[in-house]
Design a protein around this motif. Structure first.
Motif, PDB file in Angstrom:
ATOM      1  N   LYS A   1       0.991  -1.171   0.179  1.00 41.94           N
ATOM      2  CA  LYS A   1      -0.120   0.269   0.151  1.00 41.94           C
ATOM      3  C   LYS A   1       1.225   1.424   0.228  1.00 41.94           C
ATOM      4  O   LYS A   1       0.748   2.018   0.897  1.00 41.94           O
ATOM      5  N   PHE A   2       1.972   1.877  -1.227  1.00 40.65           N
ATOM      6  CA  PHE A   2       2.832   2.153  -0.662  1.00 40.65           C
ATOM      7  C   PHE A   2       2.174   3.602  -0.996  1.00 40.65           C
ATOM      8  O   PHE A   2       3.276   4.777  -1.253  1.00 40.65           O
ATOM      9  N   LEU A   3       1.185   3.886  -1.994  1.00 40.16           N
ATOM     10  CA  LEU A   3       0.325   4.592  -1.934  1.00 40.16           C
ATOM     11  C   LEU A   3       0.254   5.449  -1.391  1.00 40.16           C
ATOM     12  O   LEU A   3      -0.195   6.747  -1.375  1.00 40.16           O
ATOM     13  N   ARG A   4      -0.308   5.373  -0.084  1.00 38.98           N
ATOM     14  CA  ARG A   4      -0.380   6.028   0.978  1.00 38.98           C
ATOM     15  C   ARG A   4       0.483   7.112   1.861  1.00 38.98           C
ATOM     16  O   ARG A   4       0.145   7.673   2.428  1.00 38.98           O
ATOM     17  N   GLN A   5       1.771   6.430   1.556  1.00 39.08           N
ATOM     18  CA  GLN A   5       2.631   7.450   2.244  1.00 39.08           C
ATOM     19  C   GLN A   5       3.196   8.647   1.287  1.00 39.08           C
ATOM     20  O   GLN A   5       3.130   9.179  -0.214  1.00 39.08           O
ATOM     21  N   PRO A   6       3.547   9.780   2.685  1.00 38.55           N
ATOM     22  CA  PRO A   6       2.755  11.082   1.391  1.00 38.55           C
ATOM     23  C   PRO A   6       4.204  11.554   0.170  1.00 38.55           C
ATOM     24  O   PRO A   6       4.063  11.893  -0.759  1.00 38.55           O
ATOM     25  N   GLU A   7       4.976  11.013   0.288  1.00 37.74           N
ATOM     26  CA  GLU A   7       6.335  10.999  -0.338  1.00 37.74           C
ATOM     27  C   GLU A   7       6.052  10.175  -2.045  1.00 37.74           C
ATOM     28  O   GLU A   7       6.573  10.744  -2.582  1.00 37.74           O
ATOM     29  N   ILE A   8       5.604   9.157  -1.824  1.00 35.48           N
ATOM     30  CA  ILE A   8       5.238   8.520  -2.920  1.00 35.48           C
ATOM     31  C   ILE A   8       3.703   9.383  -3.198  1.00 35.48           C
ATOM     32  O   ILE A   8       3.902   9.400  -4.720  1.00 35.48           O
ATOM     33  N   CYS A   9       3.280   9.318  -3.041  1.00 34.24           N
ATOM     34  CA  CYS A   9       2.036   9.742  -3.319  1.00 34.24           C
ATOM     35  C   CYS A   9       2.001  11.644  -4.109  1.00 34.24           C
ATOM     36  O   CYS A   9       1.498  11.589  -4.968  1.00 34.24           O
ATOM     37  N   THR A  10       3.152  11.966  -3.488  1.00 34.74           N
ATOM     38  CA  THR A  10       3.498  13.458  -4.211  1.00 34.74           C
ATOM     39  C   THR A  10       4.616  12.609  -5.201  1.00 34.74           C
ATOM     40  O   THR A  10       4.354  13.613  -6.581  1.00 34.74           O
ATOM     41  N   ILE A  11       5.103  12.071  -5.707  1.00 34.34           N
ATOM     42  CA  ILE A  11       5.705  11.543  -6.918  1.00 34.34           C
ATOM     43  C   ILE A  11       4.771  10.984  -7.872  1.00 34.34           C
ATOM     44  O   ILE A  11       4.311  11.706  -9.259  1.00 34.34           O
ATOM     45  N   ILE A  12       3.798  10.605  -7.459  1.00 28.59           N
ATOM     46  CA  ILE A  12       2.609  10.038  -8.707  1.00 28.59           C
ATOM     47  C   ILE A  12       1.855  11.329  -9.097  1.00 28.59           C
ATOM     48  O   ILE A  12       1.191  11.257 -10.101  1.00 28.59           O
ATOM     49  N   GLU A  13       1.706  12.205  -7.400  1.00 27.36           N
ATOM     50  CA  GLU A  13       0.708  13.647  -8.146  1.00 27.36           C
ATOM     51  C   GLU A  13       1.181  14.617  -9.130  1.00 27.36           C
ATOM     52  O   GLU A  13       0.454  14.946 -10.572  1.00 27.36           O
ATOM     53  N   SER A  14       2.662  14.246  -8.659  1.00 24.89           N
ATOM     54  CA  SER A  14       3.934  15.080  -9.607  1.00 24.89           C
ATOM     55  C   SER A  14       3.545  14.369 -11.320  1.00 24.89           C
ATOM     56  O   SER A  14       3.700  15.412 -11.790  1.00 24.89           O
ATOM     57  N   SER A  15       3.804  13.717 -11.651  1.00 26.80           N
ATOM     58  CA  SER A  15       3.619  12.836 -12.448  1.00 26.80           C
ATOM     59  C   SER A  15       2.597  13.189 -13.502  1.00 26.80           C
ATOM     60  O   SER A  15       2.760  13.441 -14.893  1.00 26.80           O
ATOM     61  N   LEU A  16       1.107  13.142 -12.407  1.00 25.52           N
ATOM     62  CA  LEU A  16       0.108  13.595 -13.212  1.00 25.52           C
ATOM     63  C   LEU A  16      -0.418  14.474 -13.558  1.00 25.52           C
ATOM     64  O   LEU A  16      -0.747  14.980 -14.981  1.00 25.52           O
ATOM     65  N   ASN A  17       0.926  15.386 -12.928  1.00 26.10           N
ATOM     66  CA  ASN A  17       0.390  16.745 -13.547  1.00 26.10           C
ATOM     67  C   ASN A  17       1.665  17.267 -14.337  1.00 26.10           C
ATOM     68  O   ASN A  17       1.067  18.186 -15.229  1.00 26.10           O
ATOM     69  N   PHE A  18       2.570  16.775 -14.397  1.00 24.23           N
ATOM     70  CA  PHE A  18       3.227  16.716 -15.832  1.00 24.23           C
ATOM     71  C   PHE A  18       2.791  16.172 -17.394  1.00 24.23           C
ATOM     72  O   PHE A  18       2.390  16.740 -17.822  1.00 24.23           O
ATOM     73  N   ALA A  19       2.061  15.418 -17.175  1.00 20.23           N
ATOM     74  CA  ALA A  19       0.940  14.556 -18.448  1.00 20.23           C
ATOM     75  C   ALA A  19       0.329  15.115 -18.251  1.00 20.23           C
ATOM     76  O   ALA A  19       0.002  15.422 -19.930  1.00 20.23           O
ATOM     77  N   CYS A  20      -0.485  16.195 -17.602  1.00 18.30           N
ATOM     78  CA  CYS A  20      -1.670  16.944 -18.035  1.00 18.30           C
ATOM     79  C   CYS A  20      -0.929  18.506 -18.993  1.00 18.30           C
ATOM     80  O   CYS A  20      -1.468  18.587 -19.446  1.00 18.30           O
ATOM     81  N   GLU A  21      -0.141  18.623 -18.633  1.00 14.99           N
ATOM     82  CA  GLU A  21       0.593  19.597 -18.770  1.00 14.99           C
ATOM     83  C   GLU A  21       1.029  19.341 -20.823  1.00 14.99           C
ATOM     84  O   GLU A  21       1.327  19.813 -21.672  1.00 14.99           O
ATOM     85  N   GLN A  22       1.276  17.668 -20.370  1.00 14.35           N
ATOM     86  CA  GLN A  22       2.471  17.146 -22.098  1.00 14.35           C
ATOM     87  C   GLN A  22       1.390  17.185 -22.573  1.00 14.35           C
ATOM     88  O   GLN A  22       1.043  16.937 -23.629  1.00 14.35           O
TER      89      GLN A  22
END
Length: 167
Positions: free
Chosen positions: A75-96
């Motif tokens: 359940k790695f995605l409940r860890q704030p630092e991992i969640c931030t990586i996922i969210e940042s990657s989604l934001n980047f994908a949305c910019e691109q």
């Protein structure tokens, strides 16, 4: 006369038909979160490719319930630092490449609703998202090995169903 919609097709365990201009509902999950028993049960209730939209939606509800229950696996995605990586990657994908409608990050899987905006296929976007986040998350967790399940679940959002899908 309007230009016909371009479609992309790929197949692993499931077929993926993706029109370039369609809004898609995508789910991707961590590796090893569905037990063999759950997988067998889900395989037994899969309605098949030619099933009605209602039957397909019911199957997805059952599958999503298994993921949401998070009885097995990491359940790695409940860890704030991992969640931030996922969210940042989604934001980047949305910019691109994506016009995002909505997303949610669960303990062991991610859902998003978006439309492609550039030349990449959904498969290419997912490869980029999952490859980057797997490397960064594994580095953050001090581990190596498979992070994401190889295949994602994607479904074209039918006209008039966007509100239901987002809910």
């Amino acid at each position: 006369m309007p230009q016909p919609t371009s479609w992309h097709f790929s197949r692993r365990q499931m077929p993926h038909f993706q029109p370039d201009d369609a809004t898609s509902f995508v789910t991707y999950r961590l590796a090893h979160v569905v037990s063999a028993l759950e997988r067998d049960r889900l395989t037994g209730v899969y309605p098949g490719l030619n099933a009605s939209d209602e039957a397909q939606a019911e199957y997805f509800r059952v599958y999503d319930h298994v993921l949401d229950a998070a009885l097995h696996g990491p359940k790695f995605l409940r860890q704030p630092e991992i969640c931030t990586i996922i969210e940042s990657s989604l934001n980047f994908a949305c910019e691109q490449w994506l016009d995002r409608v909505a997303y949610t990050i669960m303990r062991n899987h991610v859902h998003f609703v978006a439309t492609l905006t550039r030349e990449k296929t959904l498969s290419q976007v997912m490869q980029s998202l999952k490859g980057f986040t797997a490397r960064e998350a594994n580095k953050s967790l001090g581990r190596s090995g498979k992070f994401w399940q190889a295949e994602s679940f994607d479904r074209v959002v039918r006209e008039g169903r966007l509100g239901n899908v987002v809910r």
